[in-house]
Design a protein around this motif. Structure first.
Motif, PDB file in Angstrom:
ATOM      1  N   CYS A 152      85.802  29.791  39.078  1.00  0.00           N
ATOM      2  CA  CYS A 152      84.869  29.158  39.844  1.00  0.00           C
ATOM      3  C   CYS A 152      84.415  27.886  38.967  1.00  0.00           C
ATOM      4  O   CYS A 152      83.698  26.876  39.859  1.00  0.00           O
ATOM      5  N   LEU A 153      83.550  27.825  38.468  1.00  0.00           N
ATOM      6  CA  LEU A 153      83.325  27.580  37.497  1.00  0.00           C
ATOM      7  C   LEU A 153      83.382  26.013  37.516  1.00  0.00           C
ATOM      8  O   LEU A 153      83.151  25.359  37.028  1.00  0.00           O
ATOM      9  N   CYS A 154      85.420  26.119  36.965  1.00  0.00           N
ATOM     10  CA  CYS A 154      86.242  24.976  36.860  1.00  0.00           C
ATOM     11  C   CYS A 154      85.953  23.796  38.255  1.00  0.00           C
ATOM     12  O   CYS A 154      86.654  22.841  38.461  1.00  0.00           O
ATOM     13  N   PHE A 155      85.388  24.289  39.310  1.00  0.00           N
ATOM     14  CA  PHE A 155      85.233  23.772  40.365  1.00  0.00           C
ATOM     15  C   PHE A 155      84.186  23.126  40.328  1.00  0.00           C
ATOM     16  O   PHE A 155      83.374  22.749  41.956  1.00  0.00           O
ATOM     17  N   ALA A 156      82.650  23.791  39.531  1.00  0.00           N
ATOM     18  CA  ALA A 156      81.624  23.333  39.718  1.00  0.00           C
ATOM     19  C   ALA A 156      80.781  21.695  40.614  1.00  0.00           C
ATOM     20  O   ALA A 156      80.070  22.038  40.986  1.00  0.00           O
ATOM     21  N   ARG A 157      81.678  21.186  39.596  1.00  0.00           N
ATOM     22  CA  ARG A 157      81.659  19.773  40.084  1.00  0.00           C
ATOM     23  C   ARG A 157      82.092  18.440  40.577  1.00  0.00           C
ATOM     24  O   ARG A 157      82.255  17.412  40.931  1.00  0.00           O
ATOM     25  N   SER A 158      83.185  19.403  41.571  1.00  0.00           N
ATOM     26  CA  SER A 158      83.674  18.933  42.436  1.00  0.00           C
ATOM     27  C   SER A 158      84.208  19.181  44.080  1.00  0.00           C
ATOM     28  O   SER A 158      83.004  19.890  44.325  1.00  0.00           O
ATOM     29  N   ARG A 159      84.299  17.582  44.908  1.00  0.00           N
ATOM     30  CA  ARG A 159      84.330  18.626  45.862  1.00  0.00           C
ATOM     31  C   ARG A 159      84.605  20.386  46.439  1.00  0.00           C
ATOM     32  O   ARG A 159      84.541  20.751  47.361  1.00  0.00           O
ATOM     33  N   TRP A 160      85.602  20.881  45.704  1.00  0.00           N
ATOM     34  CA  TRP A 160      85.676  22.222  45.835  1.00  0.00           C
ATOM     35  C   TRP A 160      84.873  22.858  45.464  1.00  0.00           C
ATOM     36  O   TRP A 160      85.162  24.668  45.566  1.00  0.00           O
ATOM     37  N   ALA A 161      83.555  22.704  45.107  1.00  0.00           N
ATOM     38  CA  ALA A 161      82.466  23.627  44.407  1.00  0.00           C
ATOM     39  C   ALA A 161      82.234  24.803  45.333  1.00  0.00           C
ATOM     40  O   ALA A 161      81.835  24.832  46.784  1.00  0.00           O
ATOM     41  N   MET A 162      82.084  26.197  45.209  1.00  0.00           N
ATOM     42  CA  MET A 162      81.651  26.865  45.413  1.00  0.00           C
ATOM     43  C   MET A 162      80.051  27.482  45.226  1.00  0.00           C
ATOM     44  O   MET A 162      80.155  28.382  44.659  1.00  0.00           O
ATOM     45  N   PRO A 163      79.384  27.961  46.182  1.00  0.00           N
ATOM     46  CA  PRO A 163      77.891  27.712  45.604  1.00  0.00           C
ATOM     47  C   PRO A 163      78.035  29.720  45.041  1.00  0.00           C
ATOM     48  O   PRO A 163      78.902  31.002  45.984  1.00  0.00           O
ATOM     49  N   LEU A 164      76.770  30.396  44.699  1.00  0.00           N
ATOM     50  CA  LEU A 164      76.945  31.459  44.362  1.00  0.00           C
ATOM     51  C   LEU A 164      77.389  32.142  44.841  1.00  0.00           C
ATOM     52  O   LEU A 164      77.692  33.367  44.572  1.00  0.00           O
ATOM     53  N   PRO A 165      76.488  32.664  46.204  1.00  0.00           N
ATOM     54  CA  PRO A 165      76.522  33.621  47.125  1.00  0.00           C
ATOM     55  C   PRO A 165      77.946  33.825  47.438  1.00  0.00           C
ATOM     56  O   PRO A 165      77.882  35.006  47.587  1.00  0.00           O
ATOM     57  N   MET A 166      78.547  32.721  47.720  1.00  0.00           N
ATOM     58  CA  MET A 166      80.407  33.181  48.167  1.00  0.00           C
ATOM     59  C   MET A 166      80.933  32.765  46.818  1.00  0.00           C
ATOM     60  O   MET A 166      81.718  34.004  47.174  1.00  0.00           O
ATOM     61  N   GLN A 167      80.391  32.714  45.832  1.00  0.00           N
ATOM     62  CA  GLN A 167      81.295  33.444  44.657  1.00  0.00           C
ATOM     63  C   GLN A 167      80.583  35.528  44.824  1.00  0.00           C
ATOM     64  O   GLN A 167      81.663  35.886  44.027  1.00  0.00           O
ATOM     65  N   HIS A 168      79.653  35.387  44.854  1.00  0.00           N
ATOM     66  CA  HIS A 168      79.786  37.223  44.882  1.00  0.00           C
ATOM     67  C   HIS A 168      80.291  37.577  46.084  1.00  0.00           C
ATOM     68  O   HIS A 168      81.009  38.496  45.569  1.00  0.00           O
ATOM     69  N   VAL A 169      80.657  37.377  46.839  1.00  0.00           N
ATOM     70  CA  VAL A 169      81.559  37.947  48.190  1.00  0.00           C
ATOM     71  C   VAL A 169      83.146  38.053  47.672  1.00  0.00           C
ATOM     72  O   VAL A 169      83.394  38.498  48.160  1.00  0.00           O
ATOM     73  N   LEU A 170      83.572  36.876  46.922  1.00  0.00           N
ATOM     74  CA  LEU A 170      84.529  36.973  46.775  1.00  0.00           C
ATOM     75  C   LEU A 170      85.633  37.822  45.536  1.00  0.00           C
ATOM     76  O   LEU A 170      85.883  38.472  45.390  1.00  0.00           O
ATOM     77  N   TRP A 171      83.808  38.150  44.911  1.00  0.00           N
ATOM     78  CA  TRP A 171      83.952  39.146  43.547  1.00  0.00           C
ATOM     79  C   TRP A 171      83.669  40.562  44.186  1.00  0.00           C
ATOM     80  O   TRP A 171      84.939  41.527  44.286  1.00  0.00           O
ATOM     81  N   TRP A 172      83.119  41.059  44.913  1.00  0.00           N
ATOM     82  CA  TRP A 172      82.854  42.326  45.564  1.00  0.00           C
ATOM     83  C   TRP A 172      83.362  42.494  46.574  1.00  0.00           C
ATOM     84  O   TRP A 172      83.869  43.433  47.245  1.00  0.00           O
ATOM     85  N   GLY A 173      83.662  41.910  47.860  1.00  0.00           N
ATOM     86  CA  GLY A 173      84.629  41.536  48.625  1.00  0.00           C
ATOM     87  C   GLY A 173      86.497  41.886  48.484  1.00  0.00           C
ATOM     88  O   GLY A 173      87.707  41.916  49.392  1.00  0.00           O
ATOM     89  N   GLY A 174      86.735  41.373  46.487  1.00  0.00           N
ATOM     90  CA  GLY A 174      88.164  41.946  46.316  1.00  0.00           C
ATOM     91  C   GLY A 174      88.726  42.806  45.926  1.00  0.00           C
ATOM     92  O   GLY A 174      89.062  43.514  46.083  1.00  0.00           O
TER      93      GLY A 174
END
Length: 402
Positions: free
Chosen positions: A325-347
């Protein structure tokens, strides 16, 4: 046959009771099903049905994959196609490699055995993920990302597992690069082509009728037909069904009236039908998971070892989500940190990993240990992560507080 029908009806009645109780207690439905199954097993209630690779792979998985795929809008998926593909392809490989290395260095498993477990446990399972998000009424980009990634890395993990199993059964002997490439290409491309051909056939036939019952029957044939035909030819049944579902969904069920090959009444009926089929399939698979776990006797790995395996799987998911997700931090596909937490725990892990583990040959070394570890991870995912996901979503303000 009478025994099978009676057993199935009994499980469905149990599922209805669990659904009513879970709604009243604000408990995730899938968690309630697993706990109910475990209680039935410990009470020594004989259901007449056991969890097998055949039940998951030929009865449960195709309709759940298809139902998820027909509800994904291509227009929305196209906007996040790059992060979805990166997470599902690179992420699956990273997770599999992390788990494999941890099993070798931490538990002393042979590399072929560790690689098999790493491959089958790497994919987040769409059955569990989609059921969890439906329980929490989660919509929008986050749900699209998680469900789409889950569907695609499901296919990647199944392909990876097939390649690793072939290598493991060859006693770790090196395979020629052209042979691996040919096998991989046929598995992936063949599955996608069969899915496209199935969708084209179904949409072509649907355009010749205005009967909503015929249209819904054609989608049922597509879900199972694409999966079984691809498996028969040695291709990926998962990719075939997902491809067929995406095409039929976007060109038929979700398309505008003028562009759709399915009638307006047929589209409404098909969506309702697949929602019902998914409910039945979910009910059966999670009850059967609970029944299987409730009747298990843990030998190897030990309880401490299983806790280490669960921690390792969570670590592998973290190494997948946050760096990618860090790879997309400066792009239009950036994912906020709360979204990343859900991607992790929701796996979550679920039916697919169990199906792959149950498909291992009985004579394969460490087969029982792989099965035990897989069940442990699945139970932690469905119960532990499933129970804590609603408060996590509320704490991150991704769903309203009750």
């Amino acid at each position: 046959m009478d025994t099978l029908i009676t057993s199935t009806l009994g499980l469905l009645l149990a599922a209805i009771a669990v659904a009513l109780i879970a709604r009243r207690l604000h408990l995730p439905y899938t968690v309630g099903l697993v706990l109910a199954g475990a209680v039935l097993a410990m009470a020594r209630v004989h259901t007449g049905i056991t969890l097998t690779h055949e039940i998951i792979y030929t009865l449960i998985l195709p309709p759940l994959l298809f139902e998820a795929a027909i509800n994904i809008h291509w227009r929305e998926l196209r906007q996040d196609a790059l992060p979805v593909l990166v997470l599902s392809i690179a992420g699956t490989l990273i997770a599999a490699a992390t788990v494999s290395a941890g099993m070798v260095w931490g538990l002393g498993w042979p590399l072929p055995t560790a690689a098999l477990f790493g491959a089958l446990i790497a994919a987040t399972d769409p059955v569990a993920v989609i059921a969890m998000f439906k329980d929490n009424n989660l919509t929008g980009r986050l749900r699209l990302l998680v469900e789409s990634e889950s569907l695609f890395n499901d296919g990647v993990a199944a392909v990876l597992f097939t390649l690793v199993l072939t290598w493991a059964q060859a006693s770790g002997a090196p395979q020629s690069l052209p042979g691996v490439a040919l096998s991989l290409g046929w598995t992936v491309a063949g599955g996608i082509l069969i899915g496209l051909a199935t969708a084209a056939l179904v949409l072509g036939l649907a355009g010749r009728t205005t009967d909503h019952l015929v249209e819904s029957t054609l989608t049922t044939v597509a879900a199972y037909g694409a999966f079984l035909f691809a498996q028969h030819l040695g291709c990926s049944g998962v990719l075939a069904t997902v491809t067929a579902g995406l095409v039929i969904g976007n060109l038929g069920i979700l398309a505008e009236t003028d562009a759709s090959r399915i009638t307006p009444h047929g589209r409404q009926f098909v969506l309702a039908l697949w929602e019902f089929i998914a409910f039945i399939a979910n009910s059966l698979v999670f009850l059967l998971i609970g029944l299987a776990v409730g009747g298990m006797h843990i030998t190897e790995p030990t309880e401490i070892g299983l806790l280490a395996v669960i921690a390792l799987v969570l670590l592998s998911r973290a190494l997948t989500v946050y760096p990618l997700c860090l790879c997309f931090a400066r792009s239009r596909w950036a994912m906020p940190l709360p979204m990343q937490h859900v991607l992790w725990w929701g796996g979550l892990r679920g039916a697919l990993g169990l199906a792959l583990a149950l498909s291992l040959p009985p004579a394969l070394p460490y087969r029982d240990a792989i099965l035990t570890a897989t069940f442990a991870v699945v139970i932690f995912s469905v119960v532990g992560q499933g129970l804590t996901m609603p408060p996590l979503l509320r704490g991150l303000r991704l769903i309203p507080r009750r």
